[in-house]
Design a protein around this motif. Structure first.
Motif, mmCIF file in Angstrom:
data_model
loop_
_atom_site.group_PDB
_atom_site.id
_atom_site.type_symbol
_atom_site.label_atom_id
_atom_site.label_comp_id
_atom_site.label_asym_id
_atom_site.label_seq_id
_atom_site.Cartn_x
_atom_site.Cartn_y
_atom_site.Cartn_z
ATOM 1 N N UNK A 211 0.827 -1.204 0.000
ATOM 2 C CA UNK A 211 0.000 0.000 0.000
ATOM 3 C C UNK A 211 0.864 1.259 0.000
ATOM 4 N N UNK A 212 1.918 1.244 0.809
ATOM 5 C CA UNK A 212 2.801 2.407 0.882
ATOM 6 C C UNK A 212 3.558 2.593 -0.425
ATOM 7 N N UNK A 213 3.923 1.471 -1.071
ATOM 8 C CA UNK A 213 4.589 1.556 -2.367
ATOM 9 C C UNK A 213 3.685 2.141 -3.440
ATOM 10 N N UNK A 214 2.423 1.731 -3.442
ATOM 11 C CA UNK A 214 1.466 2.281 -4.412
ATOM 12 C C UNK A 214 1.208 3.752 -4.144
ATOM 13 N N UNK A 215 1.190 4.116 -2.869
ATOM 14 C CA UNK A 215 1.018 5.528 -2.511
ATOM 15 C C UNK A 215 2.177 6.354 -3.039
ATOM 16 N N UNK A 216 3.389 5.810 -2.926
ATOM 17 C CA UNK A 216 4.549 6.502 -3.459
ATOM 18 C C UNK A 216 4.500 6.624 -4.974
ATOM 19 N N UNK A 217 4.036 5.556 -5.640
ATOM 20 C CA UNK A 217 3.931 5.578 -7.101
ATOM 21 C C UNK A 217 2.932 6.633 -7.564
ATOM 22 N N UNK A 218 1.810 6.730 -6.866
ATOM 23 C CA UNK A 218 0.770 7.652 -7.297
ATOM 24 C C UNK A 218 0.969 9.077 -6.825
ATOM 25 N N UNK A 219 1.706 9.252 -5.733
ATOM 26 C CA UNK A 219 1.830 10.589 -5.133
ATOM 27 C C UNK A 219 3.204 11.206 -5.335
ATOM 28 N N UNK A 220 4.248 10.468 -4.984
ATOM 29 C CA UNK A 220 5.584 11.049 -5.012
ATOM 30 C C UNK A 220 6.015 11.391 -6.435
ATOM 31 N N UNK A 221 5.829 10.446 -7.365
ATOM 32 C CA UNK A 221 6.270 10.687 -8.739
ATOM 33 C C UNK A 221 5.477 11.821 -9.365
#
Length: 258
Positions: A211-221
């Motif tokens: 979940x945290x990885x997907x959050x990073x993919x959708x938010x950080x990038x």
């Protein structure tokens, strides 16, 4: 909450503002100016961001292996982090920028995890865990300051001045936190032997990592390149035209529903 408790929380907020809001996310509003002035391609901008991501990934994982002298190790990383911010405004070499963004990411990972660990342990020891949410406001504070100051610095001193101005602000935050934490003592942790109880691949942890990885993919990038994306939109419909279309669209919808 007494003065000591407030000082520990405020110091943690300032460290997260430096490591996350400035060192990591100031790149977002500065990138378009760097690309235009230095003729960087979109791919080169992407490599700069990727170098920072890789460094952050390594730092965040590596922080879990720091058991002794956490406060001193944290301070060293903050010094290196602030130094990398200042050098971004002094050096004009793409390869060195890649290295500096990696160092910024590496130290940001250590700072985020270690600062959170130190402050959370302190709050738990003093039965103040209800104040823990305030610590992470430092991330938003740093992002807000970056967004507010970068246009001002860039207008007066170009993109290099943005890095230098934010670097000066980071030095101020670092000095303030050193003063606030001068009496803070951080105990060494004892490394626990591996067992079924502390196996991270059991229970909810794998799902949390995903979940945290997907959050990073959708938010950080997206967050990193959002300003550059907007900056390069050439064919936007002007707002007055959009407003002009609304009455006809509403009448059409009303006719359909009737």
């Amino acid at each position: 909450m007494n003065r000591q408790h407030f000082s520990v929380i405020l110091g943690g907020i300032l460290f997260l503002a430096v490591a996350m809001g400035i060192s990591r996310f100031a790149f977002t509003p500065i990138l378009p100016f760097m690309r235009v002035d230095e003729n960087l391609s979109f791919a080169q901008g992407g490599w700069l961001a990727s170098s920072n991501y890789i460094g952050y990934f390594i730092g965040a994982l590596g922080a879990g292996f720091v058991y002794k002298s956490k406060k001193n190790f944290l301070l060293i990383n903050v010094f290196l982090n602030v130094f990398s911010i200042i050098l971004m405004g002094l050096v004009e070499s793409y390869l060195i920028w890649i290295l500096l963004r990696f160092i910024a990411g590496l130290t940001s990972g250590f700072i985020f995890v270690l600062t959170s660990s130190i402050v959370m342990d302190y709050l738990a020891a003093n039965l103040l865990t209800r104040w823990s949410g305030y610590l992470f406001s430092g991330v938003g504070l740093g992002i807000a300051l970056s967004g507010l100051f970068v246009p001002f610095f860039e207008a007066s001193f170009n993109w290099q001045g943005s890095w230098l101005g934010l670097g000066a602000l980071s030095v101020l935050f670092l000095a303030t936190t050193i003063f606030l934490w001068r009496q803070l003592s951080v105990a060494n942790h004892i490394k626990e032997p591996k067992s079924a109880d502390n196996n991270i691949w059991r229970g909810f942890m794998p799902w949390l990592i995903i979940a945290y990885g997907l959050e990073g993919l959708g938010y950080i990038i997206t967050g990193t390149f959002l300003v550059d994306i907007i900056y390069n939109i050439d064919h936007c419909v002007p707002m007055p035209d959009i407003v002009g279309y609304l009455p006809g669209w509403l009448l059409f919808r009303q006719h359909q529903s009737g």
